[in-house]
Design a protein around this motif. Structure first.
Motif, PDB file in Angstrom:
ATOM      1  N   VAL A 123      38.805  45.297  45.308  1.00  0.00           N
ATOM      2  CA  VAL A 123      38.990  44.766  43.960  1.00  0.00           C
ATOM      3  C   VAL A 123      38.317  43.414  43.756  1.00  0.00           C
ATOM      4  N   GLY A 124      37.514  42.988  44.730  1.00  0.00           N
ATOM      5  CA  GLY A 124      36.788  41.738  44.568  1.00  0.00           C
ATOM      6  C   GLY A 124      37.322  40.639  45.460  1.00  0.00           C
ATOM      7  N   ALA A 125      36.917  39.414  45.147  1.00  0.00           N
ATOM      8  CA  ALA A 125      37.311  38.269  45.961  1.00  0.00           C
ATOM      9  C   ALA A 125      38.788  37.970  45.811  1.00  0.00           C
ATOM     10  N   SER A 149      31.700  29.319  51.869  1.00  0.00           N
ATOM     11  CA  SER A 149      32.260  30.675  51.888  1.00  0.00           C
ATOM     12  C   SER A 149      31.454  31.615  50.994  1.00  0.00           C
ATOM     13  N   ILE A 150      30.984  31.107  49.858  1.00  0.00           N
ATOM     14  CA  ILE A 150      30.182  31.945  48.965  1.00  0.00           C
ATOM     15  C   ILE A 150      28.843  32.280  49.623  1.00  0.00           C
ATOM     16  N   LYS A 151      28.248  31.297  50.286  1.00  0.00           N
ATOM     17  CA  LYS A 151      26.974  31.570  50.952  1.00  0.00           C
ATOM     18  C   LYS A 151      27.161  32.577  52.086  1.00  0.00           C
ATOM     19  N   GLU A 152      28.293  32.502  52.766  1.00  0.00           N
ATOM     20  CA  GLU A 152      28.556  33.471  53.835  1.00  0.00           C
ATOM     21  C   GLU A 152      28.677  34.892  53.282  1.00  0.00           C
ATOM     22  N   LEU A 153      29.313  35.036  52.113  1.00  0.00           N
ATOM     23  CA  LEU A 153      29.390  36.359  51.488  1.00  0.00           C
ATOM     24  C   LEU A 153      28.006  36.833  51.068  1.00  0.00           C
ATOM     25  N   LEU A 167      35.399  46.391  42.148  1.00  0.00           N
ATOM     26  CA  LEU A 167      35.220  45.392  41.095  1.00  0.00           C
ATOM     27  C   LEU A 167      34.740  44.065  41.664  1.00  0.00           C
ATOM     28  N   GLY A 168      33.930  43.350  40.882  1.00  0.00           N
ATOM     29  CA  GLY A 168      33.477  42.037  41.309  1.00  0.00           C
ATOM     30  C   GLY A 168      32.765  42.113  42.640  1.00  0.00           C
ATOM     31  N   GLY A 169      33.299  41.391  43.619  1.00  0.00           N
ATOM     32  CA  GLY A 169      32.723  41.440  44.958  1.00  0.00           C
ATOM     33  C   GLY A 169      32.733  42.832  45.545  1.00  0.00           C
ATOM     34  N   GLY A 170      33.672  43.671  45.096  1.00  0.00           N
ATOM     35  CA  GLY A 170      33.678  45.065  45.548  1.00  0.00           C
ATOM     36  C   GLY A 170      32.436  45.800  45.093  1.00  0.00           C
ATOM     37  N   GLY A 222      28.096  37.057  44.775  1.00  0.00           N
ATOM     38  CA  GLY A 222      27.951  37.653  46.091  1.00  0.00           C
ATOM     39  C   GLY A 222      26.703  38.506  46.173  1.00  0.00           C
ATOM     40  N   GLY A 223      25.759  38.223  45.282  1.00  0.00           N
ATOM     41  CA  GLY A 223      24.515  38.989  45.233  1.00  0.00           C
ATOM     42  C   GLY A 223      24.450  39.964  44.079  1.00  0.00           C
TER      43      GLY A 223
END
Length: 794
Positions: free
Chosen positions: A535-537, A557-561, A584-587, A618-619
């Protein structure tokens, strides 16, 4: 003889017929959908084809507009050809499967079968979707060849979403036909198939009609409110949130009453059938039916939505006064004491030891359900597995009755049931007397025919994390993710955090997965068996970190993702993602991080970060530009603006694809990604795809330059944002978020377009994300989402 279904006729375009036609069209199978000619045509309309198709057209239109959507995407309607039973009956002649879904009366069904036999091609399969009429009677009088190809196929409504398909052979049905339809139902239709005996209401509806009637009558006799019953009979006992009375509202009170009315005379031998005539339940149902309080379809039933002070409230019916009221919050000490226990068996065992009104209700209804399951199973089913699966697949129960009995302890529960006045079927007592203490043990189930354990049916296409855990295939784990050996050189990277939300542990395990992939495996699958893919971050952690000013930690942390999704996408060995349900989102960014995807057809994918005042970081922005903009701009004299407006609008409005096919249109899946109808087969198909890529020596996707549209396109988007703000369609903060999103998608305000390194866009994603986290209104949106589960417009 071999069978191949390439075209289907559905006769009867009502709710079920239309839903079946839509499900087939979603798969890509052409359908002929027929219904009657209107009986009230005027003389002038007799030769008017549009008038003669008025009924089928209106029913089709209703199906196409229904929510939740029957059609996975609008253009699937093109696969459905409409017609009527007088002018177009000949169209069934070249159909491989003919499905009858007409009125629930035997004579019309038999008459239709006679007409079908005169037209159908030899070898075509014919089935009835009846929910209660004996299948064998429907085919009476037909030829041997017809009866050999005839059986029951009972879908559950809505066919697109409900997993259960009951298949009911007759004594005349060819085993080849039965075996084919079971496999077709599972592999192509994506259903959980249960083979039933030809008995009234088959398995699922027979069980739920009797048990549901008891639950309702027990509630009314003992003074429980509607809200109390639904609080007691929902997730706490492993049932969906619709519980009891919300489910009736969803299905329709009239449908429930029709099932019960028809069932009663059909089962004179059933010792439990009198519950279908429970006085309080039947009196209440009759009063509600007279008032047309049938549930969602009529706007009110056991529940009614009321607007008070600008807010929607869900009022419940008082069964005594037939008045609606806003119920107080339901609180029971027993439920409060167990609600955090995740294991259903442990939760139920503790509940049954307690003695408040909720525990008393659960004890009575659970013991009754177990008693009836044991009593009726030998009549309606070939084995206990089918009864358990019918309840899980038909009603989304976490466990079937025999699985639940195992959780509680069969012998101990049998003693307690008998002490409380509930019967224990002879075959269960014989099972215990012979030293068999459980219904299921070590991959086997108890067969009441032989009095011995037999092996559970095994589906090689069904890979579960639970099975890998049991086989000690787990290689590494932390609080949010695990790695498993799927066999054949394929690694599984599984998310298992709460709601599979992305956090530091999940990212760390992803890096470990890449290390193991490089050294020990040939390919990797990213997937799980949770309720949702991801469901994302974890926005709670993001919000806390922002509130404490931990900007450097957030940046890291964002750069690591971003690094993880980038490295997965360009891993030296195949990486296949296997999304299902919500991504969703990061998912969604994780879905796009693989070389390719194998998605469940019910995958709901979208970049929804604007709902909490943020943008994808996250890209997701980079990847949609690569997928949707890059191909366009590789053509000479191409105009970037239409494609850019499309992805900007989809992200800015948090658009979520409502099926895997819609997700493909939105760019979250590609034309090369596979879509599977049976989610149980998703991980196996993903493993198979990963293995195929590895065996073919496939090379990783190249690192592409990304088209940065630059200043002119950016300012065109800015103008649109300003127009929305001026028109009061967007708040000032909405506009701020949108401008930062536009800035990222266009690659900033470059003076002219350029092809840039992907990390240029990724750095912009991260920068704008952090800038938005500095905004108080974004942090308010995050907090509001955490507290209410709903987005805040501020």
């Amino acid at each position: 003889m071999s069978y191949d279904i390439r075209k289907v006729a559905v006769i009867g375009a009502g709710t079920m017929g239309g839903g079946i036609a839509a499900h087939l069209a979603n798969i890509g199978i052409p359908v002929v959908l027929l219904d009657i000619v209107p009986p009230d045509l005027s003389e002038a309309e007799q030769g008017n084809r549009k008038a003669r198709n008025r009924i089928v057209q209106s029913l089709f239109d209703r199906m196409a507009k229904a929510k939740p959507a029957n059609l996975a995407r609008a253009d699937r309607a093109d696969l459905i050809t409409l017609g009527n039973l007088e002018d177009d009956f000949h169209q069934i002649a070249d159909c491989d499967w003919i499905v009858e879904v007409i009125i629930e009366q035997l004579a019309p069904k038999q008459a239709l079968m006679e007409r079908i036999e005169a037209v159908r091609k030899p070898g075509s399969i014919v089935s009835s979707n009846t929910s209660g009429i004996p299948i064998s009677q429907i085919a009476n009088g037909r030829s041997d060849e017809f009866r050999a190809h005839f059986l029951g196929t009972h879908f559950f409504n809505p066919p697109r979403y409900l997993k259960l398909l009951e298949i009911i052979p007759t004594a005349d049905t060819s085993k080849t036909v039965l075996d084919f339809m079971v496999q077709f139902g599972s592999d192509v239709l994506g259903k959980g198939v249960v083979v039933c005996k030809d008995t009234p209401n088959f398995i699922a509806n027979r069980f739920i009609a009797i048990v549901g009637s008891y639950v309702s009558e027990y509630a009314l006799e003992n003074g429980y409110t509607i809200a109390e019953v639904d609080a007691i009979t929902g997730p706490v006992v492993g049932h969906p949130k619709t519980a009891t009375f919300r489910l009736t509202d969803l299905v329709g009170l009239d449908v429930m009453m029709h099932v019960n009315t028809n069932l009663y005379p059909a089962i004179p031998h059933d010792n439990y059938r009198e519950v279908l005539k429970s006085p309080k339940t039947n009196a209440l149902n009759a009063q509600m039916a007279e008032r047309k309080w049938l549930g969602n379809k009529t706007g009110q039933g056991f529940y009614k939505t009321v607007t008070a002070g600008g807010q929607r409230e869900f009022h419940t019916l008082n069964p005594e006064t037939l008045e609606y009221f806003n119920p107080p919050s339901v609180r029971f000490d027993s439920i409060g004491a167990v609600r955090k226990i995740e294991d259903l068996g442990e939760r139920l065992r503790k509940l049954l030891e307690m003695d408040d009104r909720a525990a008393q209700f659960i004890r009575a209804t659970t013991y009754y359900a177990l008693a009836y399951a044991a009593y009726v199973t030998p009549e309606i089913a070939y084995n206990i597995v089918d009864v358990d699966n019918a309840n899980k697949w038909g009603f989304a129960h976490e466990a079937g009755p025999f699985e639940m009995w195992d959780m509680l302890g069969v012998r101990d529960t049998a003693v307690k049931m008998q002490a409380a006045g509930y019967e224990v079927a002879d075959w269960v007592q014989e099972m215990l007397d012979s030293g068999h203490e459980r219904f299921y043990v070590d991959g086997q189930y108890y067969d009441f025919h032989t009095g011995a354990y037999v092996a559970l049916p095994k589906d090689e296409k069904h890979i579960t994390v639970a099975a890998l855990l049991k086989q000690n295939k787990t290689l590494a784990q932390n609080g949010s993710a695990r790695l498993h050996d799927m066999g054949d050189g394929v690694l599984l990277y599984e998310f298992n955090a709460k709601m599979n939300a992305i956090d530091a542990d999940l990212v760390a395990m992803g890096n470990t997965a890449l290390d193991r992939l490089n050294t020990d495996f040939d390919a990797m699958v990213i997937g799980n068996n949770g309720d949702n893919f991801c469901v994302g971050a974890n926005i709670a952690m993001v919000g806390i970190a922002a509130g404490q000013g931990m900007w450097d930690a957030l940046e890291q942390s964002i750069k690591e993702l971003q690094t993880l999704t980038f490295n997965l996408r360009h891993a030296p060995k195949p990486v296949v993602t296997a999304p299902h349900q919500m991504a969703l989102g990061g998912g969604a960014e994780m879905v796009m991080a693989g070389w390719t995807a194998v998605a469940d057809h019910e995958s709901y994918i979208g970049l929804v970060e604007v709902g909490v005042g943020l943008i994808p970081a996250g890209g997701g922005c980079k990847e949609l530009v690569r997928r949707k903009i890059n191909p366009v701009m590789k053509s000479a004299n191409a105009d970037v603006l239409p494609a850019m407006q499309e992805i900007f609008q989809n992200i800015a409005t948090a658009k979520v694809g409502t099926s895997a096919w819609e997700a493909r249109e939105l760019g979250f899946l590609t034309d090369q990604d596979a879509i599977v109808m049976n989610s149980d087969h998703r991980l196996a198909r993903a493993k198979q795809k990963a293995r195929q890529l590895a065996d073919a020596g496939a090379r990783p996707p190249e690192v592409e330059k990304i088209y940065a549209a630059g200043r002119d396109t950016l300012y065109a988007l800015y103008l649109g944002i300003r127009s929305f703000e001026w028109g009061k369609y967007a708040s000032a903060h909405d506009a701020l978020i949108s401008r930062k999103l536009a800035y990222v998608l266009c690659g900033g305000d470059l003076s002219e377009p350029a092809w840039v390194d992907p990390w240029y866009i990724l750095d912009l994603e991260r920068q704008m994300f952090i800038e938005l986290l500095h905004e108080e209104k974004t942090r308010e949106r995050i907090m509001h989402m955490l507290q209410t589960g709903k987005p805040l417009r501020n």
